[in-house]
Scaffold this motif. Structure first.
Motif, short mmCIF file in Angstrom:
data_model
loop_
_atom_site.label_atom_id
_atom_site.label_comp_id
_atom_site.label_asym_id
_atom_site.label_seq_id
_atom_site.Cartn_x
_atom_site.Cartn_y
_atom_site.Cartn_z
N GLU A 168 0.86 -1.18 0.00
CA GLU A 168 0.00 0.00 0.00
C GLU A 168 0.90 1.23 0.00
N THR A 169 1.64 1.34 -1.10
CA THR A 169 2.68 2.35 -1.26
C THR A 169 2.58 2.96 -2.65
N TYR A 170 3.20 4.11 -2.80
CA TYR A 170 3.30 4.70 -4.13
C TYR A 170 4.57 5.53 -4.21
N ALA A 171 4.98 5.82 -5.43
CA ALA A 171 6.17 6.62 -5.67
C ALA A 171 5.76 7.98 -6.18
N THR A 172 6.53 9.00 -5.81
CA THR A 172 6.36 10.31 -6.44
C THR A 172 7.74 10.79 -6.89
N SER A 173 7.75 11.69 -7.85
CA SER A 173 9.01 12.25 -8.33
C SER A 173 9.58 13.28 -7.37
N GLY A 174 8.94 13.49 -6.23
CA GLY A 174 9.39 14.43 -5.23
C GLY A 174 8.27 15.23 -4.59
N SER A 175 7.12 15.27 -5.24
CA SER A 175 5.96 16.00 -4.71
C SER A 175 5.25 15.19 -3.62
N HIS A 176 4.60 15.91 -2.72
CA HIS A 176 3.77 15.28 -1.70
C HIS A 176 2.34 15.14 -2.20
N ILE A 177 2.16 14.48 -3.33
CA ILE A 177 0.83 14.19 -3.85
C ILE A 177 0.21 13.11 -2.97
N ARG A 178 -1.05 13.29 -2.60
CA ARG A 178 -1.75 12.26 -1.83
C ARG A 178 -2.62 11.47 -2.80
N LEU A 179 -2.29 10.20 -2.96
CA LEU A 179 -2.91 9.35 -3.98
C LEU A 179 -3.58 8.15 -3.35
N ARG A 180 -4.87 8.02 -3.58
CA ARG A 180 -5.65 6.84 -3.15
C ARG A 180 -6.06 6.04 -4.39
N PHE A 181 -6.08 4.71 -4.23
CA PHE A 181 -6.46 3.84 -5.35
C PHE A 181 -7.07 2.57 -4.77
N PHE A 182 -8.33 2.31 -5.12
CA PHE A 182 -9.05 1.13 -4.64
C PHE A 182 -9.69 0.42 -5.83
N GLY A 183 -9.77 -0.89 -5.73
CA GLY A 183 -10.47 -1.69 -6.74
C GLY A 183 -11.58 -2.50 -6.09
N GLY A 184 -12.67 -2.68 -6.82
CA GLY A 184 -13.78 -3.46 -6.27
C GLY A 184 -14.77 -3.85 -7.35
N TRP A 185 -15.82 -4.52 -6.93
CA TRP A 185 -16.83 -5.02 -7.88
C TRP A 185 -18.15 -4.30 -7.74
N GLY A 186 -18.27 -3.44 -6.73
CA GLY A 186 -19.56 -2.79 -6.53
C GLY A 186 -19.47 -1.33 -6.18
N PHE A 187 -18.41 -0.65 -6.61
CA PHE A 187 -18.30 0.78 -6.31
C PHE A 187 -19.32 1.59 -7.08
N SER A 188 -20.04 2.44 -6.37
CA SER A 188 -20.99 3.34 -7.01
C SER A 188 -20.25 4.52 -7.62
N PRO A 189 -20.73 5.05 -8.74
CA PRO A 189 -20.11 6.27 -9.29
C PRO A 189 -20.13 7.43 -8.31
N ALA A 190 -21.06 7.38 -7.33
CA ALA A 190 -21.17 8.46 -6.35
C ALA A 190 -20.37 8.17 -5.07
N LEU A 191 -19.54 7.11 -5.09
CA LEU A 191 -18.82 6.69 -3.90
C LEU A 191 -18.07 7.84 -3.22
N GLN A 192 -17.34 8.64 -4.00
CA GLN A 192 -16.46 9.65 -3.42
C GLN A 192 -17.17 10.91 -2.95
N LYS A 193 -18.49 10.94 -3.13
CA LYS A 193 -19.26 12.08 -2.60
C LYS A 193 -19.54 11.93 -1.12
N GLY A 194 -19.37 10.72 -0.59
CA GLY A 194 -19.60 10.48 0.83
C GLY A 194 -18.43 10.94 1.67
N ALA A 195 -18.72 11.42 2.88
CA ALA A 195 -17.67 11.92 3.76
C ALA A 195 -16.72 10.81 4.19
#
Length: 622
Positions: free
Chosen positions: A430-457
């Motif tokens: 559960e890691t990622y690489a950046t070229s030096g920036s502090h970009i915050r990157l999330r990545f999830f995979g699933g079979w039932g994610f709603s298109p509206a998933l990321q609107k929830g708190a």
């Protein structure tokens, strides 16, 4: 505000049970265990994990090449203090990072660690030896002669005692710097195998507060022997993992179809490698190892910070078998034949800087010039010109200063800033690489994610409950196509975001394939239906001042994307690449600062970026 000095470069908590490392039934259980494992009082714990940024590859005065080639005097103690944000004395003046790191591993070369520091005493037996005399003369050609002499074996019992003492000091420095919940320091070293000049280096990272004497390239140059040793010491109570780096300089050996001995990869070999190398370092000072234009001809961003030579001399390194994306595809092909994927690697980024000072900002990085402020030895136009490749002296190797880069970073998603939690994140990828920036990157995979998933708190909590994060495996679920939730948040001090891409690799009929999808982007641009390409975002960089404007791009990009090309019978792997808007490369900033022409052999601007660890899909559970 005073600009920081420019840096020199080349080119103990209680252990957790094994199930903490490989994963719990829920990440909440892992968070509870991490909280119990923390030493020295309460430690902030987030069951849904926070992003921490650090460098797992840094050299100090104890590395022979840092000491000899660059005259590095920075100690491991100073390296940790600098990473934590403290001011240290460097070239006679106090210096400080613009912002502290969350974690660091000093990874001095284990081969003859600390031995060359005996040159401080001109009457020492080492100073009077053949190698010592060459080292005192200095120069790149003498360095190559020393490397050849060192490859002949060890330097004798007296120097082995010196190396043992230096290793003990590195261990003590890491333990002294560790502040659970605030700053994590790892005991670590670099295993420096380079058969026929082909890079097979690994950084060995220990989880706990003690470590045995290093297994070095003088013991064996075959990574299979290193992995066997790691498995052996694990049984003795020392948990550690290896991180390969600079596959780009391996001439195809790093991710080959065969073992180093030329044998076909079998199940036992694949399992041994997978058990000991969960991640690869894909970005650092000596270029990126994501992919190469010769491998990914349809990828207009494949040419980012390319270094495709061996580390010594101007010998080209063939791209096939040298890059991470190629390895991800090869792993699927090999898995289809033997049932195990030897190249199931997550992504990390680091520095490999040889100054003892981890610097990931183009504003603070100065190439081979040691200092650019306050009387440092590089405060002159000629030195700066040499650094950026516009001087009168030609480079004597592929390691020309202008082609090198500031330190990359590793981002981890962990419950807390502790050795146990960050090491567990490396284990589960559960890691990622950046070229030096502090970009915050999330990545999830699933079979039932709603298109509206990321609107929830609490969408991240829901994503953990319903899917798998980067580094995970999607089990088969019939003919339904998987969906992926991705979010990128910009570094507050850097450029806005241009786009998010998902790179898919799959194997069909024993052949690997790849495809790039633009899944989220800033502005009103549209993907060209004929070319499948998203237009460039634009460029605000002023070549005369180095200034740029965040008038283009976005501070946050997020989407839920479903694979339109999914075939349930095909193995596949997906990872995310995030691009920032164009910003000035460090060579451009140095040229402007010293009134020099822009170098012609490197771009004036770059698009800094982040790469997630992948998510794998298999028709059968991995």
């Amino acid at each position: 505000m005073k600009r920081p000095v420019k840096w020199l470069l080349a080119a103990a908590a209680a252990p957790l049970a094994w199930h903490v490392i490989v994963g719990f039934g829920s990440h909440a259980e892992a968070a509870q265990a991490v909280a119990k494992a923390g030493a020295g009082g309460p430690v902030k714990v987030n069951p849904d994990r926070d992003a921490y940024f650090g460098d797992l590859h840094l050299h100090t005065t104890n590395s022979f090449d840092a000491y000899m080639l660059m005259g590095t005097k920075t100690t491991p103690e100073q390296a940790y203090a600098f990473a934590k944000g403290s001011a240290i004395d460097y070239l006679g003046q106090p210096i400080r990072r613009s912002e502290p790191l969350d974690f660091l591993a000093v990874t001095d070369h284990s081969e003859n660690i600390g031995v060359f520091n005996q040159l401080e005493d001109p009457n020492s037996s080492f100073s009077l030896s053949e190698i010592g005399k060459l080292a005192k003369v200095g120069g790149y050609e003498n360095f190559r002669k020393i490397v050849a002499l060192l490859s002949g074996g060890r330097l004798g019992p007296e120097n082995e005692k010196v190396a043992a003492s230096a290793w003990a000091r590195n261990i003590a420095a890491a333990n002294a710097a560790y502040q659970p919940g605030k700053f994590t320091s790892f005991i670590a070293y670099e295993w420096t195998s380079m058969p026929s000049g082909q890079n097979l280096h690994r950084n060995v990272i220990f989880r706990g507060n003690d470590a045995p004497s290093p297994f070095t390239a003088q013991d064996s140059t075959d990574p299979q022997d290193l992995w066997t040793w790691l498995s052996k010491i694990r049984g003795e109570g020392y948990e550690a993992l290896a991180i390969p780096h600079n596959g780009n300089a391996s001439n195809g050996l790093m991710y080959d179809w065969t073992t180093l001995k030329g044998r076909p990869i079998d199940e036992a070999y694949a399992e041994l490698r997978a058990a000991n190398e969960p991640v690869s370092e894909i970005a650092q000072n000596k270029g990126t190892s994501e992919t190469h234009p010769a491998l990914s001809g349809n990828d207009e961003f494949a040419g980012y910070e390319i270094f495709d030579h061996l580390l010594l001399g101007n010998v080209p390194s063939k791209p096939q078998g040298s890059y991470w994306r190629d390895a991800l595809g090869r792993g699927l092909v090999i898995q289809s034949k033997i049932g195990v994927n030897p190249y199931k690697d997550g992504a990390t980024g680091s520095g490999d800087l040889h100054s003892g000072l981890s610097v990931n900002s183009p504003e603070e990085y100065g190439g081979v010039a040691a200092a650019n402020l306050g009387g440092g030895k590089a405060k002159n136009k000629d030195a700066a010109a040499s650094d950026i490749g516009v001087g009168s002296q030609p480079a004597n190797s592929a390691l020309a200063p202008q082609v090198l880069s500031p330190a990359a970073l590793t981002g981890v998603w962990a419950e807390s800033n502790t050795r146990e939690a960050i090491f567990a994140a490396l284990r589960r990828k559960e890691t990622y690489a950046t070229s030096g920036s502090h970009i915050r990157l999330r990545f999830f995979g699933g079979w039932g994610f709603s298109p509206a998933l990321q609107k929830g708190a609490n969408w991240v909590h829901a994503a953990y409950q319903k899917g798998v994060p980067m580094g995970g495996d999607l089990p088969a679920a019939g003919a339904k196509a998987p969906s992926f939730a991705v979010e990128a948040v910009k570094d507050p001090k850097r450029g806005n975001l241009d786009r998010i891409q998902i790179i898919k690799l799959w194997q069909a009929g024993g052949k690997q394939q790849e495809r790039i999808f633009d899944v989220a982007w800033a502005g009103a641009r549209q993907v060209d239906v004929k070319t499948g390409k998203l237009p460039a975002i634009g460029d605000t960089v002023d070549r005369k001042t180095g200034a740029y404007a965040n008038s283009i791009g976005a501070a946050r990009l997020a989407t839920v994307w479903t694979d339109p090309s999914f075939r349930p019978e095909e193995q596949a792997v997906y990872y995310v690449r995030v691009l920032e808007i164009p910003t000035p490369r460090w060579t451009t900033l140095r040229a402007i600062e010293y009134g020099l022409p822009l170098p012609k052999d490197v771009p004036a601007t770059i698009q800094q970026r982040a790469w997630s660890s992948p998510i794998w899909y298999s028709p059968h559970r991995s």
